[in-house]
Design a protein around this motif. Structure first.
Motif, short mmCIF file in Angstrom:
data_model
loop_
_atom_site.label_atom_id
_atom_site.label_comp_id
_atom_site.label_asym_id
_atom_site.label_seq_id
_atom_site.Cartn_x
_atom_site.Cartn_y
_atom_site.Cartn_z
N ILE A 1 -4.45 -108.57 -66.30
CA ILE A 1 -3.46 -107.80 -67.05
C ILE A 1 -2.06 -108.00 -66.48
O ILE A 1 -1.86 -108.03 -65.26
N THR A 2 -1.10 -108.18 -67.36
CA THR A 2 0.29 -108.44 -66.97
C THR A 2 1.15 -107.20 -67.23
O THR A 2 0.73 -106.25 -67.89
N ARG A 3 2.38 -107.24 -66.72
CA ARG A 3 3.31 -106.14 -67.00
C ARG A 3 3.58 -106.04 -68.49
O ARG A 3 3.72 -104.94 -69.03
N ALA A 4 3.65 -107.18 -69.18
CA ALA A 4 3.87 -107.16 -70.63
C ALA A 4 2.70 -106.50 -71.35
O ALA A 4 2.88 -105.74 -72.30
N ASP A 5 1.48 -106.78 -70.89
CA ASP A 5 0.29 -106.13 -71.46
C ASP A 5 0.38 -104.62 -71.29
O ASP A 5 0.10 -103.85 -72.21
N ALA A 6 0.73 -104.20 -70.08
CA ALA A 6 0.81 -102.77 -69.79
C ALA A 6 1.91 -102.11 -70.61
O ALA A 6 1.72 -101.00 -71.15
N PHE A 7 3.05 -102.76 -70.72
CA PHE A 7 4.16 -102.22 -71.50
C PHE A 7 3.72 -102.01 -72.95
O PHE A 7 3.92 -100.94 -73.53
N GLY A 8 3.11 -103.03 -73.55
CA GLY A 8 2.68 -102.93 -74.94
C GLY A 8 1.65 -101.85 -75.16
O GLY A 8 1.70 -101.10 -76.15
N ALA A 9 0.71 -101.72 -74.21
CA ALA A 9 -0.34 -100.71 -74.34
C ALA A 9 0.23 -99.30 -74.23
O ALA A 9 -0.13 -98.41 -75.01
N VAL A 10 1.12 -99.09 -73.27
CA VAL A 10 1.70 -97.76 -73.06
C VAL A 10 2.62 -97.40 -74.21
O VAL A 10 2.61 -96.26 -74.71
N GLU A 11 3.44 -98.33 -74.65
CA GLU A 11 4.34 -98.08 -75.78
C GLU A 11 3.53 -97.69 -77.02
O GLU A 11 3.88 -96.73 -77.73
N ALA A 12 2.45 -98.40 -77.28
CA ALA A 12 1.63 -98.13 -78.46
C ALA A 12 0.97 -96.76 -78.38
O ALA A 12 0.89 -96.04 -79.39
N VAL A 13 0.48 -96.38 -77.20
CA VAL A 13 -0.22 -95.10 -77.10
C VAL A 13 0.77 -93.94 -77.15
O VAL A 13 0.46 -92.87 -77.71
N PHE A 14 2.00 -94.10 -76.62
CA PHE A 14 3.02 -93.06 -76.78
C PHE A 14 3.34 -92.87 -78.26
O PHE A 14 3.52 -91.73 -78.73
N ALA A 15 3.44 -93.97 -78.99
CA ALA A 15 3.71 -93.90 -80.43
C ALA A 15 2.57 -93.18 -81.15
O ALA A 15 2.79 -92.35 -82.04
N ALA A 16 1.32 -93.49 -80.78
CA ALA A 16 0.16 -92.86 -81.40
C ALA A 16 0.14 -91.36 -81.10
O ALA A 16 -0.20 -90.54 -81.97
N MET A 17 0.50 -90.97 -79.89
CA MET A 17 0.56 -89.55 -79.53
C MET A 17 1.56 -88.81 -80.42
O MET A 17 1.28 -87.72 -80.91
N ALA A 18 2.73 -89.41 -80.61
CA ALA A 18 3.77 -88.76 -81.41
C ALA A 18 3.37 -88.65 -82.88
O ALA A 18 3.79 -87.72 -83.58
N ARG A 19 2.55 -89.59 -83.36
CA ARG A 19 2.07 -89.54 -84.75
C ARG A 19 0.90 -88.58 -84.92
O ARG A 19 0.47 -88.30 -86.04
N GLY A 20 0.33 -88.11 -83.83
CA GLY A 20 -0.85 -87.28 -83.90
C GLY A 20 -2.14 -88.07 -83.98
O GLY A 20 -3.20 -87.52 -84.28
N ASP A 21 -2.06 -89.36 -83.69
CA ASP A 21 -3.24 -90.23 -83.73
C ASP A 21 -3.96 -90.32 -82.39
O ASP A 21 -5.00 -90.97 -82.29
N ALA A 22 -3.42 -89.70 -81.37
CA ALA A 22 -4.03 -89.73 -80.04
C ALA A 22 -3.70 -88.44 -79.33
O ALA A 22 -2.61 -87.87 -79.51
N TYR A 23 -4.64 -87.96 -78.54
CA TYR A 23 -4.38 -86.73 -77.80
C TYR A 23 -5.08 -86.75 -76.45
O TYR A 23 -6.12 -87.38 -76.29
N ASN A 24 -4.48 -86.05 -75.50
CA ASN A 24 -5.01 -85.95 -74.15
C ASN A 24 -5.87 -84.70 -74.01
O ASN A 24 -5.57 -83.66 -74.59
N PHE A 25 -6.93 -84.81 -73.23
CA PHE A 25 -7.77 -83.66 -72.94
C PHE A 25 -7.13 -82.85 -71.80
O PHE A 25 -6.32 -83.39 -71.03
#
Length: 331
Positions: free
Chosen positions: A22-46
């Motif tokens: 895994i690269t920094r670019a991989d991590a950036f893309g994954a984190v950016e996508a999950v933050f976006a999903a959280m804001a849309r209500g498509d992902a949530y933390n327990f």
């Protein structure tokens, strides 16, 4: 065998394989996508579980969640063992467990130590990408521990920085940051916190402090600050008054006001939860982010379980595709 997990087996991805795949670019893309999903209500933390276990002075707990968009389900189990350094081990120890969201079967076990450092740095770099001024030239680093070098490398990829200025309560640790800056072709200077605030265009705080290290009056207009060290009740890195002067963004508002940097400003009545914007809203384009060159922006990065699941899912997928790690067949 009637599920994909049964057919493929459980992939075990150790720390060494994580660093390889895994690269920094991989991590950036994954984190950016999950933050976006959280804001849309498509992902949530327990809800987070964090306990002092009464043995080895250790803190142990669980962070988990479900990302419907990325189909990542699971948890990170681990914590902090203060005596590990004397044993030649990292004080922070964790493992990510991923489950098949269609069946609930365990699909992967992924080493969490390297990925935690990578995803934490990705979080601040996402905030820099979306909130810092485009013409930012000086990067300020407050803190010089293990995580700081990850932060510096990730941040340097988001803007055309020319110089790094740094401060650490233990100045003998600063050369490690200086070495990374030199490797990246950036000038480096150790300053006092007040001098750092006057010079830096972007500041990352990554300490374990329980008192403000940066005062509001030290920060110049237009600065972006990523507060990455406060993740527990009582911790603090900046003056609460700074949050009342800044536009405040967070990975998750509930954690920001309870265990993040915002806890102190909220407790003093300087800001309310409604004054904080999820960084995912900026990523999704439903919030404009920075509104002027003079605006101070602050990102409260508390660290959420979904970040761990996002990067671990990428690591598991790549490891499986490359035939790396160990696969344990079910049944």
């Amino acid at each position: 065998m009637d599920s994909q997990t049964e057919m493929q087996g459980i992939v075990i991805v150790g720390e060494g394989v994580c660093e390889e795949v895994i690269t920094r670019a991989d991590a950036f893309g994954a984190v950016e996508a999950v933050f976006a999903a959280m804001a849309r209500g498509d992902a949530y933390n327990f809800p987070v579980v964090r306990e002092a276990i009464g043995h080895a002075d250790a803190l142990y707990g669980f962070k988990g969640g479900f990302d419907r968009a990325g189909l990542a389900l699971g948890l990170k189990a681990g914590g902090y063992w203060p005596g590990n350094m004397d044993k030649g081990l990292t004080n922070h120890q964790s493992t990510v467990c991923l489950f098949d969201p269609d069946t609930g079967q365990l699909s992967a076990l992924v080493g969490g130590n390297y990925l935690t450092a990578l995803r934490t740095a990705a979080s601040s770099s996402v905030s820099i990408a979306h909130l810092a001024r485009k013409d930012a030239k000086v990067l300020g680093m407050v803190g010089a521990g293990h995580q700081s070098t990850f932060q510096l490398r990730a941040a340097a990829e988001q803007r055309d920085f020319e110089k790094v200025v740094a401060w650490n309560p233990h100045p003998e640790m600063l050369p490690r940051l200086g070495a990374v800056a030199e490797e990246l072709g950036l000038a480096f200077e150790a300053l006092t916190p007040e001098e750092l605030g006057a010079e830096a265009d972007v500041i990352i705080t990554i300490t374990s402090a329980f008192e403000p290290l940066l005062m509001a009056d030290w920060i110049k207009p237009g600065t972006h600050i990523a507060c990455m060290g406060t993740d527990t009740k009582g911790k603090q890195e900046v003056d609460p008054a700074l949050l009342s002067r800044a536009s405040v963004f967070a990975d998750e508002i509930a954690q920001s006001v309870s265990i993040g940097e915002a806890q102190h400003a909220v407790a003093e009545g300087l800001i309310a939860a409604g004054d904080i914007t999820p960084i995912g809203a900026v990523i999704n384009g439903t919030h404009p982010g920075r509104s002027s060159d003079d605006e101070i922006t602050l990102f409260d990065g508390t660290g959420v379980g979904l970040q761990d699941l996002a990067v671990a899912s990428v690591a598991a997928r790549i490891a499986r595709a490359r035939g790396l790690g160990e696969v344990v067949r079910l049944g």
